[in-house]
Structures are given as structure tokens and as C-alpha cells.
Design a protein around this motif. Structure first.
Motif, PDB file in Angstrom:
ATOM      1  N   HIS A  14       0.771  -1.246   0.000  1.00  0.00           N
ATOM      2  CA  HIS A  14       0.000   0.000   0.000  1.00  0.00           C
ATOM      3  C   HIS A  14       0.801   1.295   0.000  1.00  0.00           C
ATOM      4  O   HIS A  14       0.210   2.363  -0.174  1.00  0.00           O
ATOM      5  CB  HIS A  14      -0.950  -0.004   1.202  1.00  0.00           C
ATOM      6  CG  HIS A  14      -1.781  -1.234   1.264  1.00  0.00           C
ATOM      7  ND1 HIS A  14      -1.587  -2.218   2.214  1.00  0.00           N
ATOM      8  CD2 HIS A  14      -2.797  -1.653   0.475  1.00  0.00           C
ATOM      9  CE1 HIS A  14      -2.461  -3.186   2.016  1.00  0.00           C
ATOM     10  NE2 HIS A  14      -3.203  -2.880   0.966  1.00  0.00           N
ATOM     11  N   ALA A  15       2.098   1.233   0.184  1.00  0.00           N
ATOM     12  CA  ALA A  15       2.887   2.461   0.332  1.00  0.00           C
ATOM     13  C   ALA A  15       2.793   3.372  -0.888  1.00  0.00           C
ATOM     14  O   ALA A  15       2.751   4.593  -0.738  1.00  0.00           O
ATOM     15  CB  ALA A  15       4.351   2.132   0.634  1.00  0.00           C
ATOM     16  N   GLY A  16       2.735   2.813  -2.070  1.00  0.00           N
ATOM     17  CA  GLY A  16       2.645   3.641  -3.278  1.00  0.00           C
ATOM     18  C   GLY A  16       1.378   4.474  -3.322  1.00  0.00           C
ATOM     19  O   GLY A  16       1.424   5.690  -3.574  1.00  0.00           O
ATOM     20  N   GLU A  17       0.240   3.840  -3.055  1.00  0.00           N
ATOM     21  CA  GLU A  17      -1.034   4.574  -3.044  1.00  0.00           C
ATOM     22  C   GLU A  17      -1.078   5.573  -1.889  1.00  0.00           C
ATOM     23  O   GLU A  17      -1.600   6.685  -2.043  1.00  0.00           O
ATOM     24  CB  GLU A  17      -2.213   3.601  -2.902  1.00  0.00           C
ATOM     25  CG  GLU A  17      -2.558   2.850  -4.168  1.00  0.00           C
ATOM     26  CD  GLU A  17      -3.752   1.933  -3.944  1.00  0.00           C
ATOM     27  OE1 GLU A  17      -4.843   2.255  -4.452  1.00  0.00           O
ATOM     28  OE2 GLU A  17      -3.587   0.909  -3.236  1.00  0.00           O
ATOM     29  N   PRO A  37       7.296  16.964  -1.497  1.00  0.00           N
ATOM     30  CA  PRO A  37       6.670  15.640  -1.568  1.00  0.00           C
ATOM     31  C   PRO A  37       7.538  14.590  -0.875  1.00  0.00           C
ATOM     32  O   PRO A  37       8.765  14.697  -0.851  1.00  0.00           O
ATOM     33  CB  PRO A  37       6.598  15.361  -3.074  1.00  0.00           C
ATOM     34  CG  PRO A  37       6.680  16.692  -3.719  1.00  0.00           C
ATOM     35  CD  PRO A  37       7.523  17.542  -2.820  1.00  0.00           C
ATOM     36  N   ARG A  38       6.890  13.609  -0.313  1.00  0.00           N
ATOM     37  CA  ARG A  38       7.608  12.507   0.322  1.00  0.00           C
ATOM     38  C   ARG A  38       8.079  11.533  -0.754  1.00  0.00           C
ATOM     39  O   ARG A  38       7.602  11.553  -1.880  1.00  0.00           O
ATOM     40  CB  ARG A  38       6.693  11.786   1.317  1.00  0.00           C
ATOM     41  CG  ARG A  38       6.328  12.654   2.507  1.00  0.00           C
ATOM     42  CD  ARG A  38       5.527  11.903   3.526  1.00  0.00           C
ATOM     43  NE  ARG A  38       5.156  12.774   4.639  1.00  0.00           N
ATOM     44  CZ  ARG A  38       4.507  12.373   5.712  1.00  0.00           C
ATOM     45  NH1 ARG A  38       4.137  11.111   5.838  1.00  0.00           N
ATOM     46  NH2 ARG A  38       4.211  13.217   6.676  1.00  0.00           N
ATOM     47  N   THR A  39       8.990  10.663  -0.350  1.00  0.00           N
ATOM     48  CA  THR A  39       9.543   9.657  -1.262  1.00  0.00           C
ATOM     49  C   THR A  39       9.208   8.269  -0.718  1.00  0.00           C
ATOM     50  O   THR A  39       8.765   8.130   0.427  1.00  0.00           O
ATOM     51  CB  THR A  39      11.071   9.788  -1.341  1.00  0.00           C
ATOM     52  OG1 THR A  39      11.610   9.528  -0.029  1.00  0.00           O
ATOM     53  CG2 THR A  39      11.500  11.181  -1.808  1.00  0.00           C
ATOM     54  N   MET A  40       9.464   7.253  -1.515  1.00  0.00           N
ATOM     55  CA  MET A  40       9.243   5.881  -1.036  1.00  0.00           C
ATOM     56  C   MET A  40      10.184   5.561   0.123  1.00  0.00           C
ATOM     57  O   MET A  40       9.814   4.805   1.016  1.00  0.00           O
ATOM     58  CB  MET A  40       9.411   4.875  -2.180  1.00  0.00           C
ATOM     59  CG  MET A  40       8.229   4.851  -3.123  1.00  0.00           C
ATOM     60  SD  MET A  40       6.643   4.459  -2.327  1.00  0.00           S
ATOM     61  CE  MET A  40       6.798   2.685  -2.132  1.00  0.00           C
ATOM     62  N   ALA A  41      11.366   6.151   0.145  1.00  0.00           N
ATOM     63  CA  ALA A  41      12.288   5.935   1.269  1.00  0.00           C
ATOM     64  C   ALA A  41      11.673   6.478   2.561  1.00  0.00           C
ATOM     65  O   ALA A  41      11.774   5.847   3.622  1.00  0.00           O
ATOM     66  CB  ALA A  41      13.639   6.599   0.991  1.00  0.00           C
ATOM     67  N   GLU A  48       8.216   1.592   9.120  1.00  0.00           N
ATOM     68  CA  GLU A  48       9.113   0.971  10.093  1.00  0.00           C
ATOM     69  C   GLU A  48       8.850   1.524  11.495  1.00  0.00           C
ATOM     70  O   GLU A  48       8.780   0.775  12.467  1.00  0.00           O
ATOM     71  CB  GLU A  48      10.560   1.238   9.685  1.00  0.00           C
ATOM     72  CG  GLU A  48      11.561   0.306  10.287  1.00  0.00           C
ATOM     73  CD  GLU A  48      12.938   0.525   9.667  1.00  0.00           C
ATOM     74  OE1 GLU A  48      13.779   1.152  10.346  1.00  0.00           O
ATOM     75  OE2 GLU A  48      13.142   0.095   8.519  1.00  0.00           O
ATOM     76  N   SER A  49       8.663   2.836  11.599  1.00  0.00           N
ATOM     77  CA  SER A  49       8.408   3.441  12.911  1.00  0.00           C
ATOM     78  C   SER A  49       7.044   3.005  13.448  1.00  0.00           C
ATOM     79  O   SER A  49       6.885   2.802  14.654  1.00  0.00           O
ATOM     80  CB  SER A  49       8.503   4.967  12.844  1.00  0.00           C
ATOM     81  OG  SER A  49       7.399   5.507  12.157  1.00  0.00           O
ATOM     82  N   LYS A  50       6.064   2.825  12.574  1.00  0.00           N
ATOM     83  CA  LYS A  50       4.747   2.350  13.011  1.00  0.00           C
ATOM     84  C   LYS A  50       4.862   0.915  13.549  1.00  0.00           C
ATOM     85  O   LYS A  50       4.295   0.589  14.588  1.00  0.00           O
ATOM     86  CB  LYS A  50       3.725   2.396  11.875  1.00  0.00           C
ATOM     87  CG  LYS A  50       3.450   3.790  11.343  1.00  0.00           C
ATOM     88  CD  LYS A  50       2.850   4.701  12.384  1.00  0.00           C
ATOM     89  CE  LYS A  50       2.582   6.075  11.839  1.00  0.00           C
ATOM     90  NZ  LYS A  50       2.071   7.010  12.838  1.00  0.00           N
ATOM     91  N   ASP A  54       4.311  -0.413  17.481  1.00  0.00           N
ATOM     92  CA  ASP A  54       3.056  -1.170  17.541  1.00  0.00           C
ATOM     93  C   ASP A  54       1.864  -0.246  17.282  1.00  0.00           C
ATOM     94  O   ASP A  54       0.841  -0.306  17.953  1.00  0.00           O
ATOM     95  CB  ASP A  54       2.901  -1.905  18.881  1.00  0.00           C
ATOM     96  CG  ASP A  54       1.776  -2.948  18.834  1.00  0.00           C
ATOM     97  OD1 ASP A  54       1.467  -3.452  17.736  1.00  0.00           O
ATOM     98  OD2 ASP A  54       1.202  -3.230  19.897  1.00  0.00           O
ATOM     99  N   TYR A  55       2.032   0.631  16.292  1.00  0.00           N
ATOM    100  CA  TYR A  55       0.976   1.550  15.900  1.00  0.00           C
ATOM    101  C   TYR A  55       0.337   1.036  14.607  1.00  0.00           C
ATOM    102  O   TYR A  55       1.037   0.795  13.625  1.00  0.00           O
ATOM    103  CB  TYR A  55       1.536   2.951  15.651  1.00  0.00           C
ATOM    104  CG  TYR A  55       2.248   3.550  16.847  1.00  0.00           C
ATOM    105  CD1 TYR A  55       1.632   3.634  18.097  1.00  0.00           C
ATOM    106  CD2 TYR A  55       3.535   4.043  16.720  1.00  0.00           C
ATOM    107  CE1 TYR A  55       2.290   4.193  19.175  1.00  0.00           C
ATOM    108  CE2 TYR A  55       4.195   4.609  17.797  1.00  0.00           C
ATOM    109  CZ  TYR A  55       3.565   4.682  19.026  1.00  0.00           C
ATOM    110  OH  TYR A  55       4.219   5.242  20.090  1.00  0.00           O
TER     111      TYR A  55
END
Length: 169
Positions: A14-17, A37-41, A48-50, A54-55
Motif C-alpha cells: 500500500h505504500a505507493g497509493e 513531496p515525500r519519497t518511497m524511502a 518501520e516506525s509504526k 506497535d501503531y
């Protein structure tokens, strides 16, 4: 909306959408006080932080599997005394705004935060974002403060409101 499914999101699927929705909000709204704008990185680090905290990251999907919007929560502040308070965020694709997507995501995020034992859910909302302010009010969030001129975007100063929901645990 009848044909909406809420489920957990993953970076791989889902990261792309999600990136498209984030970047639309960054470039065209005051929902995010970011310029670039944010990047895929960045998305990889975000997921990773989520995971580490445990978010949950949840998405609303239409009957074609298209991501309509997503929500999450995370650490409110770094100090350990804030461990029972989380700040949430909800983003809805421009194609699906005004169709109840944010309502369903908010219902779910409140349940998940309660189940994890959090006591407070905090929303930081730009005062121009009337739809978000109304959404929070519908769910019983209370305005607990406004930081005037908190941000500067689109050649103007922006005021940031904090809304809090006390969770029944």
C-alpha cells in the motif's frame, strides 16, 4: 458508503497509493505542514516506525481494492510520561472525500487506540480544515488549544488546533 472495507495496510502492498495521498495533501492542502513531496524511502521509514511502536496503519478500500484513505496513530511526544497519549492522522484520497471514508477510519482508529490501552487521542488540525474539525467534533473530540501562527505555507500563516478525545478503557 456500502462497499468499503477497512483493513490493515503494509508497506509492500500500500505504500505507493499512500504516498500519492500524502503528496496530494502536502502539495495542495494545509493538512500537512510540509513543503516537499515525500519519497518511497520516507514511506519505508514511516512504516518501520509504526511497526516498531506497535501503531496500526489501516486503510479503507473500495470494492475494486483501491485505497480510498488511511489512518494511523503514533507517539504524541517523546517523554515517557506521554506513553498513554497518541496523535492520530487520517488522510482521504481526493477522489473519495465527502463519502464517509474519514468517519469509518476514525471509528476504527478510536477502537484500536482504546484496545491498546491509550487514554487520549490527539488530533492536530489546521484551523482552515473545516471538514476535519467537524469530523472530530462529531466524535466528541474537544478543542484543547490553538497555536496561532504555528506554520507558514502557501504564503500565509497557519493556526493549529489541538483536539483531544478521552478514551474509555
Amino acid at each position: 458508503m456500502e462497499d468499503m472495507r477497512i483493513t490493515y495496510c503494509s508497506y509492500e502492498q500500500h505504500a505507493g497509493e499512500m504516498l500519492d495521498i500524502f503528496n496530494d495533501a502536502i502539495l495542495n492542502t494545509t493538512a500537512l505542514y510540509e513543503y516537499e513531496p515525500r519519497t518511497m524511502a520516507v514511506m519505508e521509514q514511516w512504516f518501520e516506525s509504526k511497526t516498531q511502536g506497535d501503531y496500526p496503519v489501516i486503510g479503507a478500500f473500495d470494492d475494486n481494492g483501491r485505497l480510498m484513505g488511511f489512518a494511523s496513530f503514533g507517539k504524541f511526544r517523546e517523554q515517557p510520561a506521554f506513553q498513554f497519549t497518541v496523535e492520530h492522522s487520517i488522510y482521504v484520497s481526493g477522489d473519495f472525500r465527502g463519502q464517509g471514508v474519514a468517519m469509518e477510519l476514525m471509528k476504527t482508529i478510536i477502537v484500536l487506540a482504546s484496545r491498546q490501552g491509550y487514554r487520549s487521542l490527539i488530533g492536530a488540525i489546521d484551523l482552515e480544515n473545516i471538514a476535519s474539525l467537524r469530523l472530530h467534533q462529531k466524535f466528541g473530540f474537544e478543542e484543547v488549544g490553538v497555536i496561532k501562527n504555528a506554520g507558514y505555507k502557501f504564503e500565509r500563516w497557519l493556526d493549529l488546533a489541538f483536539y483531544q478525545l478521552a478514551l474509555d478503557i
